[in-house]
Design a protein around this motif. Sequence first.
Motif, PDB file in Angstrom:
ATOM      1  N   PHE A  80       3.567   5.726  -2.908  1.00 56.89           N
ATOM      2  CA  PHE A  80       4.855   6.335  -3.254  1.00 56.89           C
ATOM      3  C   PHE A  80       5.014   6.444  -4.768  1.00 56.89           C
ATOM      4  O   PHE A  80       5.391   7.500  -5.297  1.00 56.89           O
ATOM      5  CB  PHE A  80       5.991   5.515  -2.654  1.00 56.89           C
ATOM      6  CG  PHE A  80       7.364   5.953  -3.098  1.00 56.89           C
ATOM      7  CD1 PHE A  80       8.012   7.000  -2.462  1.00 56.89           C
ATOM      8  CD2 PHE A  80       8.004   5.323  -4.161  1.00 56.89           C
ATOM      9  CE1 PHE A  80       9.270   7.417  -2.874  1.00 56.89           C
ATOM     10  CE2 PHE A  80       9.262   5.734  -4.574  1.00 56.89           C
ATOM     11  CZ  PHE A  80       9.899   6.780  -3.927  1.00 56.89           C
ATOM     12  N   LEU A  81       4.736   5.363  -5.494  1.00 54.96           N
ATOM     13  CA  LEU A  81       4.872   5.361  -6.950  1.00 54.96           C
ATOM     14  C   LEU A  81       3.868   6.307  -7.599  1.00 54.96           C
ATOM     15  O   LEU A  81       4.189   6.992  -8.570  1.00 54.96           O
ATOM     16  CB  LEU A  81       4.691   3.940  -7.486  1.00 54.96           C
ATOM     17  CG  LEU A  81       5.805   2.949  -7.148  1.00 54.96           C
ATOM     18  CD1 LEU A  81       5.398   1.533  -7.524  1.00 54.96           C
ATOM     19  CD2 LEU A  81       7.097   3.332  -7.854  1.00 54.96           C
ATOM     20  N   PHE A  82       2.669   6.353  -7.061  1.00 53.59           N
ATOM     21  CA  PHE A  82       1.638   7.231  -7.615  1.00 53.59           C
ATOM     22  C   PHE A  82       2.040   8.701  -7.475  1.00 53.59           C
ATOM     23  O   PHE A  82       1.966   9.480  -8.436  1.00 53.59           O
ATOM     24  CB  PHE A  82       0.301   6.987  -6.917  1.00 53.59           C
ATOM     25  CG  PHE A  82      -0.789   7.913  -7.354  1.00 53.59           C
ATOM     26  CD1 PHE A  82      -1.509   7.664  -8.500  1.00 53.59           C
ATOM     27  CD2 PHE A  82      -1.087   9.065  -6.624  1.00 53.59           C
ATOM     28  CE1 PHE A  82      -2.516   8.522  -8.924  1.00 53.59           C
ATOM     29  CE2 PHE A  82      -2.077   9.927  -7.031  1.00 53.59           C
ATOM     30  CZ  PHE A  82      -2.800   9.651  -8.192  1.00 53.59           C
ATOM     31  N   ASN A 140       4.290  13.685  -9.818  1.00 54.30           N
ATOM     32  CA  ASN A 140       5.277  14.774  -9.796  1.00 54.30           C
ATOM     33  C   ASN A 140       6.056  14.862 -11.097  1.00 54.30           C
ATOM     34  O   ASN A 140       6.340  15.952 -11.603  1.00 54.30           O
ATOM     35  CB  ASN A 140       6.245  14.574  -8.627  1.00 54.30           C
ATOM     36  CG  ASN A 140       5.581  14.782  -7.276  1.00 54.30           C
ATOM     37  OD1 ASN A 140       4.532  15.414  -7.178  1.00 54.30           O
ATOM     38  ND2 ASN A 140       6.185  14.245  -6.239  1.00 54.30           N
ATOM     39  N   ILE A 141       6.428  13.712 -11.657  1.00 54.45           N
ATOM     40  CA  ILE A 141       7.185  13.687 -12.909  1.00 54.45           C
ATOM     41  C   ILE A 141       6.340  14.195 -14.069  1.00 54.45           C
ATOM     42  O   ILE A 141       6.816  14.950 -14.925  1.00 54.45           O
ATOM     43  CB  ILE A 141       7.702  12.260 -13.194  1.00 54.45           C
ATOM     44  CG1 ILE A 141       8.756  11.875 -12.155  1.00 54.45           C
ATOM     45  CG2 ILE A 141       8.302  12.166 -14.607  1.00 54.45           C
ATOM     46  CD1 ILE A 141       9.196  10.431 -12.226  1.00 54.45           C
ATOM     47  N   LEU A 142       5.068  13.804 -14.082  1.00 58.61           N
ATOM     48  CA  LEU A 142       4.185  14.223 -15.168  1.00 58.61           C
ATOM     49  C   LEU A 142       3.818  15.705 -15.073  1.00 58.61           C
ATOM     50  O   LEU A 142       3.626  16.370 -16.095  1.00 58.61           O
ATOM     51  CB  LEU A 142       2.909  13.377 -15.165  1.00 58.61           C
ATOM     52  CG  LEU A 142       3.087  11.898 -15.547  1.00 58.61           C
ATOM     53  CD1 LEU A 142       1.791  11.137 -15.309  1.00 58.61           C
ATOM     54  CD2 LEU A 142       3.522  11.765 -17.000  1.00 58.61           C
ATOM     55  N   SER A 181      13.753  16.324  -5.371  1.00 57.45           N
ATOM     56  CA  SER A 181      13.599  15.156  -6.229  1.00 57.45           C
ATOM     57  C   SER A 181      12.117  14.970  -6.512  1.00 57.45           C
ATOM     58  O   SER A 181      11.269  15.230  -5.641  1.00 57.45           O
ATOM     59  CB  SER A 181      14.171  13.913  -5.531  1.00 57.45           C
ATOM     60  OG  SER A 181      13.718  12.739  -6.147  1.00 57.45           O
ATOM     61  N   PRO A 182      11.756  14.497  -7.702  1.00 56.80           N
ATOM     62  CA  PRO A 182      10.332  14.223  -7.978  1.00 56.80           C
ATOM     63  C   PRO A 182       9.804  13.078  -7.130  1.00 56.80           C
ATOM     64  O   PRO A 182       8.593  12.884  -7.020  1.00 56.80           O
ATOM     65  CB  PRO A 182      10.328  13.867  -9.469  1.00 56.80           C
ATOM     66  CG  PRO A 182      11.707  13.393  -9.752  1.00 56.80           C
ATOM     67  CD  PRO A 182      12.602  14.212  -8.867  1.00 56.80           C
ATOM     68  N   PHE A 183      10.715  12.315  -6.523  1.00 53.82           N
ATOM     69  CA  PHE A 183      10.314  11.199  -5.672  1.00 53.82           C
ATOM     70  C   PHE A 183      10.186  11.609  -4.205  1.00 53.82           C
ATOM     71  O   PHE A 183       9.871  10.770  -3.359  1.00 53.82           O
ATOM     72  CB  PHE A 183      11.345  10.069  -5.788  1.00 53.82           C
ATOM     73  CG  PHE A 183      11.515   9.539  -7.185  1.00 53.82           C
ATOM     74  CD1 PHE A 183      10.636   8.603  -7.706  1.00 53.82           C
ATOM     75  CD2 PHE A 183      12.559   9.988  -7.973  1.00 53.82           C
ATOM     76  CE1 PHE A 183      10.796   8.113  -8.989  1.00 53.82           C
ATOM     77  CE2 PHE A 183      12.739   9.501  -9.266  1.00 53.82           C
ATOM     78  CZ  PHE A 183      11.847   8.568  -9.779  1.00 53.82           C
ATOM     79  N   THR A 198       0.829  -1.208   0.000  1.00 55.00           N
ATOM     80  CA  THR A 198       0.000   0.000   0.000  1.00 55.00           C
ATOM     81  C   THR A 198       0.861   1.256   0.000  1.00 55.00           C
ATOM     82  O   THR A 198       0.650   2.171  -0.807  1.00 55.00           O
ATOM     83  CB  THR A 198      -0.926   0.014   1.239  1.00 55.00           C
ATOM     84  OG1 THR A 198      -1.708  -1.172   1.253  1.00 55.00           O
ATOM     85  CG2 THR A 198      -1.843   1.226   1.211  1.00 55.00           C
ATOM     86  N   ILE A 199       1.836   1.320   0.900  1.00 54.31           N
ATOM     87  CA  ILE A 199       2.723   2.482   0.964  1.00 54.31           C
ATOM     88  C   ILE A 199       3.509   2.627  -0.339  1.00 54.31           C
ATOM     89  O   ILE A 199       3.716   3.745  -0.837  1.00 54.31           O
ATOM     90  CB  ILE A 199       3.685   2.359   2.161  1.00 54.31           C
ATOM     91  CG1 ILE A 199       2.917   2.343   3.491  1.00 54.31           C
ATOM     92  CG2 ILE A 199       4.706   3.499   2.160  1.00 54.31           C
ATOM     93  CD1 ILE A 199       2.165   3.619   3.796  1.00 54.31           C
ATOM     94  N   SER A 200       3.937   1.506  -0.929  1.00 56.85           N
ATOM     95  CA  SER A 200       4.711   1.542  -2.178  1.00 56.85           C
ATOM     96  C   SER A 200       3.869   2.065  -3.334  1.00 56.85           C
ATOM     97  O   SER A 200       4.354   2.851  -4.159  1.00 56.85           O
ATOM     98  CB  SER A 200       5.236   0.140  -2.513  1.00 56.85           C
ATOM     99  OG  SER A 200       6.101  -0.330  -1.511  1.00 56.85           O
TER     100      SER A 200
END
Length: 416
Positions: free
Chosen positions: A157-159, A164-166, A183-185, A152-154
């Motif tokens: 995080f990816l979403f 942010n990148i888009l 960082s975008p992450f 769930t946390i992952s």
Amino acid sequence: ALIIVYLFIFYKSKMKNLVVIFGRFPIYFWFLILYMISYIGSSLVLHEFRYFKYVITFLFFFVFVLPTFQSIKFSNTYYKRLEFFWVFIVLILLTGISYFLVDSFDPVQFVKDFSFIAISIMFYFLLPIMYKQGQDRKINYSYMFIRFGFITISIIFLFISAKNILMSPFQFNLFRFLIDSQSPFETTMAFPMGMFVIFFSYYNKKALFWTSLIFTLLSSKRIVILALILIYIINRLTPSIRSLNKQAVILIAVIINLIFVYIIIQFSLSKYDPFIEQYLGLSADYISMGRKSIYENLFSRDEGNWVKFFFGNGLGTSYVETTNFLEKEENLHSDVLKLFFDTGLLGLVIWIVFIYKLGFINKIAFLLTIYLNILYLTDNVLIYYDTMIVYYLMIFFFHIRRTEIIQGSKQLLTTN
């Protein structure tokens, strides 16, 4: 696409158990699904939708815990660990009521901060209700709680990272990545992700360890990386928790936190300015990224006030004062300082004692508590719901495992 690939690579062998596990833990899985919806909704639909995760916790608590509340055995070890939490709650309620009657005090912010702390504890109460004894001994159900919490946390995080990148072109700059944490992450999910790094490393889950570590490094949260390095060193220097004196460890933890408060207060009152300017050639405000003026605004006003020293200014006051000073909404970037300013010396000491008593189950729980305490020094994870519920989730896991080991069977926590 990233989420699909991630699930396929790391959980292909376990997907056949998904339906079985979902059937065993419907409350937990629905909670995780709604929790993810809260983040996705706040990013795509309405920013205030982020509060939905607090609402669902409260509703789940109201529906599943309150009907059985009278039958809960508070003498049970799991609930007995909350004894200092209740002392903390009584303290902040009494000071809050007192300041509301005799002093300038913001009851709205008090309720808001109180809710953040109380709702995460509701999740602590929810965990035994969510957990049911599995009939299939081939499946480690308590570990699955951790595993799917990590998924769930992952996913969140990816979403957030993909969004942010888009939303803005990504131009990698090593200096800004390492020094400015840009960082975008970058996301607050780095805080609970660091806990998974410690957990999976300790239990030698290599694939999950490297996944969580990569996500943590990508998030570029310096305090998380520093905390993980310190935890690694402490882990190597501490062979067993049984060799440690519990009272002595808690006392040392309290002293270290109080030393940190003392140093920051002296720093805010310009006690170290000549030394900093002489040897570093920089201003104290510059090296603290502007936080010195914030600390000075807070701690200079109550100098010599012993009532405020012991009992604080009331929960939520640091947020109000910092926001007024900066003329924009801003938290005090340190839970240790926030607890000291809002709840006083007593409140800070009681909370530190609470988390260390809570985490003194086994070595890894102890290490996670130290990790959490390190985050308290520079960030606001006390009101970061995601960090606190992952910590409570792991404490529950360790309690279940300890119960199984002590009793020699899969005897579970019950509430009746």
